[in-house]
Write a protein that holds these residues in place. Structure first.
Motif, PDB file in Angstrom:
ATOM      1  N   ASN A 154       3.492  -4.182  -2.488  1.00 19.91           N
ATOM      2  CA  ASN A 154       4.224  -5.105  -1.608  1.00 19.91           C
ATOM      3  C   ASN A 154       4.277  -6.507  -2.200  1.00 19.91           C
ATOM      4  O   ASN A 154       5.319  -7.161  -2.179  1.00 19.91           O
ATOM      5  N   VAL A 155       3.136  -6.974  -2.745  1.00 17.83           N
ATOM      6  CA  VAL A 155       3.108  -8.294  -3.384  1.00 17.83           C
ATOM      7  C   VAL A 155       4.023  -8.274  -4.607  1.00 17.83           C
ATOM      8  O   VAL A 155       4.872  -9.149  -4.786  1.00 17.83           O
ATOM      9  N   ARG A 156       3.870  -7.234  -5.398  1.00 16.81           N
ATOM     10  CA  ARG A 156       4.649  -7.148  -6.638  1.00 16.81           C
ATOM     11  C   ARG A 156       6.139  -7.160  -6.385  1.00 16.81           C
ATOM     12  O   ARG A 156       6.904  -7.762  -7.121  1.00 16.81           O
ATOM     13  N   LYS A 157       6.540  -6.445  -5.317  1.00 13.31           N
ATOM     14  CA  LYS A 157       7.982  -6.293  -5.091  1.00 13.31           C
ATOM     15  C   LYS A 157       8.518  -7.259  -4.045  1.00 13.31           C
ATOM     16  O   LYS A 157       9.614  -7.091  -3.532  1.00 13.31           O
ATOM     17  N   GLY A 158       7.710  -8.280  -3.711  1.00 10.91           N
ATOM     18  CA  GLY A 158       8.205  -9.362  -2.868  1.00 10.91           C
ATOM     19  C   GLY A 158       8.369  -9.042  -1.397  1.00 10.91           C
ATOM     20  O   GLY A 158       9.091  -9.731  -0.679  1.00 10.91           O
ATOM     21  N   LYS A 159       7.732  -7.990  -0.897  1.00 11.79           N
ATOM     22  CA  LYS A 159       7.786  -7.666   0.537  1.00 11.79           C
ATOM     23  C   LYS A 159       6.853  -8.608   1.292  1.00 11.79           C
ATOM     24  O   LYS A 159       5.758  -8.898   0.827  1.00 11.79           O
ATOM     25  N   ASN A 204      -0.888 -11.638   1.547  1.00  9.16           N
ATOM     26  CA  ASN A 204      -0.200 -10.429   2.010  1.00  9.16           C
ATOM     27  C   ASN A 204      -1.177  -9.284   2.348  1.00  9.16           C
ATOM     28  O   ASN A 204      -2.279  -9.536   2.837  1.00  9.16           O
ATOM     29  N   ASP A 205      -0.787  -8.042   2.038  1.00 11.91           N
ATOM     30  CA  ASP A 205      -1.634  -6.901   2.430  1.00 11.91           C
ATOM     31  C   ASP A 205      -2.915  -6.805   1.602  1.00 11.91           C
ATOM     32  O   ASP A 205      -3.831  -6.040   1.942  1.00 11.91           O
ATOM     33  N   MET A 206      -3.001  -7.602   0.528  1.00 11.06           N
ATOM     34  CA  MET A 206      -4.259  -7.622  -0.239  1.00 11.06           C
ATOM     35  C   MET A 206      -5.406  -8.151   0.622  1.00 11.06           C
ATOM     36  O   MET A 206      -6.574  -7.817   0.397  1.00 11.06           O
ATOM     37  N   ALA A 207      -5.077  -8.994   1.620  1.00 14.24           N
ATOM     38  CA  ALA A 207      -6.117  -9.515   2.517  1.00 14.24           C
ATOM     39  C   ALA A 207      -6.755  -8.362   3.287  1.00 14.24           C
ATOM     40  O   ALA A 207      -7.988  -8.299   3.434  1.00 14.24           O
ATOM     41  N   HIS A 265      -0.204   1.699   1.929  1.00 15.54           N
ATOM     42  CA  HIS A 265      -1.230   2.726   1.660  1.00 15.54           C
ATOM     43  C   HIS A 265      -1.701   2.653   0.209  1.00 15.54           C
ATOM     44  O   HIS A 265      -2.877   2.805  -0.083  1.00 15.54           O
ATOM     45  N   LYS A 266      -0.750   2.431  -0.674  1.00 11.84           N
ATOM     46  CA  LYS A 266      -1.102   2.328  -2.111  1.00 11.84           C
ATOM     47  C   LYS A 266      -2.018   1.132  -2.358  1.00 11.84           C
ATOM     48  O   LYS A 266      -2.986   1.219  -3.117  1.00 11.84           O
ATOM     49  N   THR A 267      -1.695   0.019  -1.707  1.00 12.86           N
ATOM     50  CA  THR A 267      -2.542  -1.173  -1.840  1.00 12.86           C
ATOM     51  C   THR A 267      -3.977  -0.842  -1.434  1.00 12.86           C
ATOM     52  O   THR A 267      -4.929  -1.180  -2.140  1.00 12.86           O
ATOM     53  N   MET A 268      -4.100  -0.165  -0.285  1.00 17.47           N
ATOM     54  CA  MET A 268      -5.447   0.185   0.205  1.00 17.47           C
ATOM     55  C   MET A 268      -6.135   1.135  -0.771  1.00 17.47           C
ATOM     56  O   MET A 268      -7.319   0.986  -1.073  1.00 17.47           O
ATOM     57  N   THR A 303       6.413  -5.090   5.922  1.00 13.12           N
ATOM     58  CA  THR A 303       5.739  -4.343   4.848  1.00 13.12           C
ATOM     59  C   THR A 303       6.363  -2.961   4.655  1.00 13.12           C
ATOM     60  O   THR A 303       6.919  -2.383   5.589  1.00 13.12           O
ATOM     61  N   ASN A 304       6.235  -2.468   3.443  1.00  8.90           N
ATOM     62  CA  ASN A 304       6.594  -1.068   3.178  1.00  8.90           C
ATOM     63  C   ASN A 304       5.285  -0.280   3.307  1.00  8.90           C
ATOM     64  O   ASN A 304       4.342  -0.516   2.556  1.00  8.90           O
ATOM     65  N   TYR A 305       5.230   0.640   4.264  1.00  4.20           N
ATOM     66  CA  TYR A 305       3.939   1.291   4.566  1.00  4.20           C
ATOM     67  C   TYR A 305       3.470   2.276   3.494  1.00  4.20           C
ATOM     68  O   TYR A 305       2.272   2.492   3.360  1.00  4.20           O
ATOM     69  N   ASP A 306       4.403   2.848   2.750  1.00  2.94           N
ATOM     70  CA  ASP A 306       3.945   3.685   1.630  1.00  2.94           C
ATOM     71  C   ASP A 306       3.202   2.807   0.629  1.00  2.94           C
ATOM     72  O   ASP A 306       2.144   3.172   0.106  1.00  2.94           O
TER      73      ASP A 306
END
Ligand code: NAI
Length: 270
Positions: A100-105, A161-164, A116-119, A110-113
């Motif tokens: 999500n961070v990489r692709k600017g979401k 972002n979702d990294m938090a 999940h990958k981030t997690m 968020t893109n949930y797929d």
């Protein structure tokens, strides 16, 4: 200055992508302090080849492993013990990636797929690594596992972002697995919460350069460098910190406990 503080210690270092990586600095420092280790990274990251330079310099071997693959992790832990000639004293988990961070979401769209990958990459990979080591009985008594985290696990930094969320999970896994591994064979598990640092992962975060300057002004000691982080990590791998476990340890020049600094407040003086 080296004191041989890791003499005779054997381990695995995840996450050295290039010479800016925190893991790269940890590998250099651990080598200087007498440790022997295996370097690992995702197969795709190894294609860039820079890790071979580090392997040569530190007299270590490289084993590819996608940290989200249980099979790769088992293979890594088995082969590492063969190469190093016994059980492990330390593991460094220095892995982070958010599609999500990489692709600017944004966080609110968020893109949930990808979420999940981030997690999976940034947090659950620690659980998988610990679980493989635990179930394969691969850690020596009084071993040490360190993972890298960021203060966005506790406080809001909007562009993180979702990294938090991933870092909050990573720190929770650290506590919960730390308990289990402590009982099993006195293995300690901790996270180091590092200052913003100019690396490939760090600079992927929007507004990162400005944020590094802000953190520098907010921290009484200034931002901690990757080299300083390596020193701290090595201390946690050493026998001098045997009773530190299940902790999130701030390594940020005092940023985490500063409400506001004089440098920052002076910007508002009219
Ligand atoms: P980096 O980009 O050099 O390291 C990240 C590593 O994760 C890379 O080596 C990459 O190949 C690896 N990785 C990504 N996906 C993987 C997978 N599926 N399997 C195995 N490895 C994978 O950046 P840096 O900054 O050294 O990051 C290391 C750790 O430090 C990360 O956990 C990061 O979140 C954390 N951290 C970084 C800060 C910074 O400002 N740079 C601040 C606080 C924490």
């Amino acid at each position: 200055m080296s004191t041989g503080i890791l003499k005779g210690k054997k381990g695995i270092i995840f996450g050295a992508l290039n010479n800016m990586s925190i893991a790269w600095k940890v590998a250099e420092k651990a080598h200087a302090e007498g440790a022997e280790f295996v370097l690992t990274n995702a197969p795709i990251a190894l294609r860039m080849g820079e890790i071979n330079e580090l392997a040569k310099k530190t007299n270590s071997q490289v084993i590819p492993a996608d940290a989200t693959s249980e099979e790769d992790l088992k293979n890594l832990i088995e082969k590492s013990q063969e190469i190093l000639g016994g059980k492990l004293d330390f593991i460094l988990h220095s892995i982070g990636m958010s599609p999500n961070v990489r692709k600017g979401k944004t966080y609110t769209d968020t893109n949930y797929d990808w979420y999940h990958k981030t997690m999976d990459i940034s947090a659950i990979s620690l659980h998988k690594t610990l679980s493989a080591a635990y179930n394969m009985d691969a850690m020596k008594d009084w071993g040490s596992v360190v993972a890298l985290t960021y203060i966005a696990a506790q406080r809001v930094f909007p562009d993180y972002n979702d990294m938090a969320d991933a870092k909050a999970l990573l720190e929770s896994i650290t506590r919960n697995f730390g308990y289990q591994f402590g009982i099993k064979n006195k293995v300690r598990v901790n996270t180091i919460s590092q200052s913003p640092t100019m690396t490939t992962a760090g600079s992927g975060v929007k507004g990162f350069t400005e944020f590094v300057s802000f953190a520098e002004e907010m921290s009484p000691l200034g931002n901690a460098s990757a080299e300083a982080c390596a020193n701290y990590t090595v201390s946690l791998f050493s026998d001098l910190t045997q009773y530190v476990t299940m902790q999130n340890l701030f390594h940020d020049g005092g940023f985490s406990f500063t409400g506001v600094s004089l440098d920052v407040i002076n910007r508002y003086v009219k």
